[in-house]
Design an enzyme around this catalytic site. Structure first.
Site, short mmCIF file in Angstrom:
data_model
loop_
_atom_site.label_atom_id
_atom_site.label_comp_id
_atom_site.label_asym_id
_atom_site.label_seq_id
_atom_site.Cartn_x
_atom_site.Cartn_y
_atom_site.Cartn_z
CB THR A 13 -38.02 -48.17 7.10
OG1 THR A 13 -38.56 -47.84 8.13
CG2 THR A 13 -38.77 -49.17 6.25
CG ASP A 58 -36.33 -47.47 14.80
OD1 ASP A 58 -37.01 -48.50 14.16
OD2 ASP A 58 -36.75 -46.35 14.70
CB SER A 60 -37.40 -44.48 17.62
OG SER A 60 -38.11 -45.01 16.73
CB THR A 90 -40.50 -41.93 8.32
OG1 THR A 90 -40.89 -43.04 9.02
CG2 THR A 90 -40.14 -42.33 6.84
CB THR A 161 -45.33 -32.48 10.48
OG1 THR A 161 -45.31 -32.83 11.63
CG2 THR A 161 -46.59 -32.06 9.77
CD GLN A 272 -53.26 -30.03 21.36
OE1 GLN A 272 -54.29 -30.67 21.49
NE2 GLN A 272 -53.08 -29.68 22.74
CB CYS A 273 -54.26 -26.69 14.18
SG CYS A 273 -55.64 -26.57 15.45
N1 ASP Z 1 -38.91 -46.88 12.89
C1 ASP Z 1 -38.52 -46.47 11.51
C2 ASP Z 1 -37.41 -45.21 11.85
O1 ASP Z 1 -37.91 -44.21 11.91
C3 ASP Z 1 -39.66 -46.12 10.70
C4 ASP Z 1 -39.25 -45.44 9.32
O2 ASP Z 1 -38.07 -45.46 8.93
O3 ASP Z 1 -40.25 -45.55 8.26
O4 ASP Z 1 -36.36 -45.38 11.74
#
Ligand code: ASP
Length: 336
Positions: A13, A58, A60, A90, A161, A272-273
């Site tokens: 982003t 991105d 992801s 992020t 995290t 998971q905590c």
């Molecule tokens: N989808 C974006 C990424 O991880 C989200 C971000 O950067 O905040 O590349």
């Protein structure tokens, strides 16, 4: 500042522009943006250069290949620069930070990973502060590890995290104190010593190791997962309840655990905590895992556990060696 840093833009982003389908990274866009930020050329800042990855992603879409690319850029430029800032999306930032914390061996310079929730080109954004602060920390050189800087806190990379999809305070480090807090000045936590190491810096290449994550939930039918427990699966992270508890009787999960054992798949027990530690055998509901030789991840994040499995298997270790090392802290990722 008398130091020189390299900013590596991977996508995310912070440097995105607006496209018809929403925010997306665009070649050369960040370079142009940075030219228009006077603060970046102030004498309080370190000298800097920008390296833009191709393609920009991105986060992801990040894989071990991109982690290796980032590692190579740092390796090739290690001697020339005093520190590195990685601009990253992020969404998977904590995974990349964890992976680099293992693959950048004997690191003795700051590698600060950051990004933002709102792109830099927007009038109201969190990217500028995150960028300026990260650059200063990289230029100051007090941190000698991979750290994640976000919203005025600096975390150990493999302890961070993502905790919010929308808050500007998007990250946390639930099981480890911040390495620094950023207020009117940058205050480093002196209680956390930085590693001093004489061994030469090197980057361990990571391989596409077949691993998986299973998150348990009430009513989970473990038998459905037996199929995926094949010989090719090297490691599996089981995200359990609380301190390592699984639902149902031990009989339900044992066939999976047994299959994992037979196939040499390393079974790692995370929680998971967000906070606290796995402690196998505290409850009857976790003793089956303990008896079956599962690996206890203690207070390691799932992100760190996944990255560590990639790393240890890429080092060519056997399943037994991986099991042993998974329970030891190799880069500050575990407190026992
Ligand atoms: N989808 C974006 C990424 O991880 C989200 C971000 O950067 O905040 O590349």
């Amino acid at each position: 500042m008398d130091t020189k840093i390299l900013i590596i833009y991977t996508g995310g982003t912070i440097g995105m522009s607006r496209s018809e389908k929403g925010y997306a990274p665009k070649k050369g866009f960040l370079t142009e943006l940075l030219k228009r930020i006077p603060a970046l050329y102030d004498e309080a800042m370190p000298a800097w250069e920008l390296y833009e990855m191709d393609p920009l992603l991105d986060s992801s879409n990040m894989t071990v290949l991109e982690w290796n690319l980032i590692g190579s850029v740092i390796e090739e430029n290690y001697e020339e620069y005093d520190g590195f800032v990685i601009l990253h999306g992020t969404d998977t930032m904590a995974y990349t930070a964890s992976a680099l914390s293992f693959s950048l061996e004997n690191l003795q310079k700051p590698v600060i990973i950051t990004g933002s929730q709102i792109p830099l080109f927007e009038v109201r954004n969190d990217g500028l502060d995150n960028l300026l602060t990260s650059m200063m920390i990289a230029g100051e050189g007090r941190i000698r590890e991979v750290a994640l800087c976000f919203a005025n806190e600096l975390y150990r990379g493999n302890r961070a995290t993502k905790t919010s999809a929308t808050d500007l305070h998007a990250f946390g480090s639930p099981n480890y104190p911040p390495l620094a807090k950023i207020g009117t000045s940058i205050v480093y936590n002196d209680m956390i010593p930085q590693r001093v190491c004489d061994e030469p810096f090197r980057v361990q290449k990571l391989e596409k190791i077949p691993i998986g994550i299973i998150k348990v939930f009430p009513g989970i039918q473990f038998e459905l997962f037996e199929e995926i427990m094949s010989e090719s699966l090297k490691g599996i992270v089981l995200e359990t309840f609380g301190a390592g508890n699984i639902p149902g009787s031990a009989d339900a999960i044992l066939p999976i655990v047994r299959k994992a054992h037979e196939n040499g798949t390393v079974l790692v027990i995370c929680s998971q905590c967000l906070k606290g530690s796995v402690s196998l055998g505290t409850y009857e509901t976790s003793s089956a895992l303990k008896d079956a030789g599962a690996v206890c991840a203690y207070d390691m994040t799932t992100e760190a556990a996944v990255a560590k499995l990639y790393y240890l298997f890429s080092c060519g270790l056997s399943a037994d060696e991986v099991k042993e090392k998974m329970e030891d802290s190799i880069s500050g990722e575990i407190t026992k």
